[in-house]
Design an enzyme around this catalytic site. Structure first.
Site, PDB file in Angstrom:
ATOM      1  N   GLU A 193      -2.312  10.067  -2.001  1.00  0.00           N
ATOM      2  CA  GLU A 193      -1.736   9.155  -2.997  1.00  0.00           C
ATOM      3  C   GLU A 193      -0.284   9.533  -3.294  1.00  0.00           C
ATOM      4  O   GLU A 193       0.103   9.709  -4.462  1.00  0.00           O
ATOM      5  CB  GLU A 193      -2.599   9.113  -4.264  1.00  0.00           C
ATOM      6  CG  GLU A 193      -3.993   8.589  -3.971  1.00  0.00           C
ATOM      7  CD  GLU A 193      -4.829   8.214  -5.185  1.00  0.00           C
ATOM      8  OE1 GLU A 193      -4.408   8.478  -6.325  1.00  0.00           O
ATOM      9  OE2 GLU A 193      -5.931   7.646  -4.968  1.00  0.00           O
ATOM     10  N   GLU A 252     -11.158   6.954  -0.032  1.00  0.00           N
ATOM     11  CA  GLU A 252     -11.649   7.014  -1.417  1.00  0.00           C
ATOM     12  C   GLU A 252     -12.131   5.615  -1.781  1.00  0.00           C
ATOM     13  O   GLU A 252     -11.332   4.675  -1.838  1.00  0.00           O
ATOM     14  CB  GLU A 252     -10.557   7.481  -2.395  1.00  0.00           C
ATOM     15  CG  GLU A 252     -10.249   8.958  -2.274  1.00  0.00           C
ATOM     16  CD  GLU A 252      -9.349   9.500  -3.378  1.00  0.00           C
ATOM     17  OE1 GLU A 252      -9.359   8.943  -4.489  1.00  0.00           O
ATOM     18  OE2 GLU A 252      -8.641  10.493  -3.103  1.00  0.00           O
TER      19      GLU A 252
HETATM   20  O1  AHR Z   1     -11.457  10.588  -6.941  1.00  0.00           O
HETATM   21  C1  AHR Z   1     -10.741  10.875  -8.089  1.00  0.00           C
HETATM   22  C2  AHR Z   1      -9.236  10.671  -7.898  1.00  0.00           C
HETATM   23  O2  AHR Z   1      -8.946   9.338  -7.626  1.00  0.00           O
HETATM   24  C3  AHR Z   1      -8.609  11.409  -6.746  1.00  0.00           C
HETATM   25  O3  AHR Z   1      -8.298  12.722  -7.048  1.00  0.00           O
HETATM   26  C4  AHR Z   1      -7.355  10.624  -6.510  1.00  0.00           C
HETATM   27  O4  AHR Z   1      -6.915  10.702  -5.179  1.00  0.00           O
HETATM   28  C5  AHR Z   1      -7.733   9.233  -6.926  1.00  0.00           C
HETATM   29  O5  AHR Z   1      -6.792   8.657  -7.745  1.00  0.00           O
END
Ligand code: AHR
Length: 529
Positions: free
Chosen positions: A199, A333
């Protein structure tokens, strides 16, 4: 086909018969036609990858209890969790974050003298660094998964990242390899995937795409893998480099990174572009994970189904720069992000997991399967005790969530071949929200059998599904179905079997398989000649 008897029953009586906040409904039969002669792309088993971050009790308590714990463990890693993960053939585990990765300094977590730090992203908890690189590799070894390591681009240095790669993959003639050997691991580890930042448009440094792509070129070149077993471009074991990519519908990183990649020279490349996309109708996450009603149910499913268009949008941009689909879209994610459990430590992202979340998982797997030509990896957030977990633990107790059982039921999808299906999805409507009633995906699995995944999104009506296989007759149609008394049913430590799969079988007649899908259910059926 309507069952007239029920169709004329008064609504109030039906509502009383259904142990849920929603009234029972009747719907016509769905016809599914399997086009077995036109196989599609291979569904990479890595779409069933996991994500385990140093966050709350995702690692400490959930995976690592330490060798002196009374909880049964092997070298500090809890054995019940290992057994559960082994059973679902986890292909890879992304680690150590997440936002945590961009503040992680790996030297703190190796050798006899660990250095604790503050986990600033996640509740300011003390990070003891007792679970570090060697413990992660041991964990992977115990569950039979491959490594997906995210290096620190946000607050670390390129030298630190490259030194970490050497620690993991170089032989003992190098100092880093000798350090690893001194810590008890003579042989280099295999690192199949490396994430070059996390990110970077947000918690990883809030960088413009141009700034990130300049950094990416350097990280892609210098985070080398030295393991002799992973050398050579055509080596199937060669390490895959995954760049930070888009979030949700924002295409700026997709454009920026893929344009840079299309103009690359011999000195760098990537093999994957990450997409982060959570099921969260409103930010910050505020919907409860227990006790919710049909408004939340429909809204969460509507949000999840946006994943399909989202992937299509990013894939179209990737096609423009990479028509041969060399770079994978890696959804590393995804999952439902809900309000934290009342009373749980703030920032630990603890939430329960319901029948609704199992449907979310199945719908996402079906979407990934439909995009298998481009989506070759995905990692649910997160594996244990965090967000849409597969496993919940509390001290010595462990419970498997409905999302875990969907992973188990989808095992035949791992490395299977996509088989197109034609079906009329019908409609499930709640207020202004209109959703498909049925979802279906077929695959030819590595065991040679045809499998059909069926999801009934309707929380109140069962669905009669009639399946035809052109040119073929079925000899047997049986599998498993996951459903529950309510969409908000959960498994708890006290009652762990509320949402567990049970057998289901289709009726065979005249080359047609008819199956009754319960309301709010996920089914996986093996179709044999
Ligand atoms: O999964 C939780 C968080 O969500 C992670 O650390 C981040 O990459 C995302 O914003």
């Amino acid at each position: 086909m309507r069952k007239m008897g029920l169709a004329v029953a008064p609504l109030a009586l039906l509502a009383a018969l259904v142990p849920s906040a929603v009234a029972a409904r009747e719907n016509p039969a769905t016809t599914v036609e399997i086009e077995a002669g036109q196989p599609g792309a291979k569904i990479d088993r890595h779409i069933f990858g996991q994500f385990a971050e140093h966050l709350g009790t995702g690692i400490y308590g959930g995976v690592w209890v330490g060798p002196d714990s009374p909880i049964p463990n092997v070298r500090g890693i809890r054995s019940d969790v290992v057994a559960a993960l082994k059973a679902i053939k986890v292909p890879d585990v992304r680690w150590p974050g997440g936002c945590f990765a961009d503040e992680y300094h790996w030297r703190n977590g190796v050798g006899p003298h660990r250095r604790s730090t503050v986990n600033a992203n996640w509740g300011g908890a003390i990070e003891p660094d007792t679970f570090g690189t060697d413990e992660y590799m041991d964990f992977l070894h115990q569950i039979g998964a491959e490594a997906y390591v995210s290096v620190n681009v946000g607050s670390g240095t390129l030298e630190e990242a490259s030194d970490w790669m050497a620690y993991m993959t170089a032989d003992q003639r190098s100092s880093a390899g000798a350090d690893r050997a001194a810590n008890g691991h003579a042989e280099p580890y295999a690192v199949k995937y490396v994430g070059l930042g996390n990110e970077s448009w947000g918690c990883g440094g809030n960088m413009r795409p141009q700034y990130y792509t300049d950094l990416l070129k350097r990280y892609a070149r210098f985070t080398r893998n030295y393991n002799p077993a992973q050398q050579g471009d055509t080596n199937p074991n060669a390490m895959q480099r995954i760049a930070v990519g888009p979030t949700d519908d924002d295409t700026s990183y997709t454009e920026g990174v893929m344009e840079a990649w299309s103009k690359r020279d011999w000195s760098w490349s990537i093999e994957g572009l990450s997409l982060h996309s959570y099921t969260v109708p409103h930010w910050p996450p505020s919907l409860p994970s227990v006790g919710f009603g049909e408004d939340d149910y429909a809204s969460i499913l509507e949000t999840t189904l946006k994943m399909d268009q989202r992937i299509a949008r990013h894939a179209a941009i990737m096609d423009k720069y990479d028509p041969d689909k060399k770079v994978a879209l890696v959804v590393d994610e995804w999952g439902v992000w809900l309000a934290e459990n009342p009373g749980s430590p703030k920032g630990f992202l603890q939430q329960q997991n319901s029948m609704r979340d199992a449907i979310v998982a199945a719908l996402n797997f079906n979407i990934f399967a439909r995009h298998a030509d481009r989506v070759r990896m995905a990692n649910i957030a997160q594996m244990v005790n965090v967000l849409q977990s597969l496993i919940l633990t509390d001290g010595p107790k462990m419970v498997l969530t409905p999302t875990y059982y969907v992973h188990q039921m989808y095992l035949p999808f791992q490395d299977a071949t996509f088989v197109p299906v034609k079906f009329d999805a019908g409609e499930y409507r709640h207020g202004q929200i209109k959703l498909p009633r049925i979802d279906a995906v077929a695959v030819k699995a590595t065991d040679g059998k045809l499998y059909l995944s069926l999801v009934n999104l309707d929380p109140a009506a069962s669905a009669e599904v009639k399946v035809t296989l052109p040119g073929g007759r079925f000899g047997k149609a049986a599998g498993q179905v996951l459903t529950a008394p309510n969409v908000n049913s959960v498994n708890t430590f006290e009652q762990p079997n509320t949402v567990t799969p049970r057998p289901i079988a289709g009726k065979l007649a005249g080359g047609v398989m008819t199956i009754d899908l319960p309301a709010k259910s996920v089914a996986m059926v093996a179709l044999e000649h």
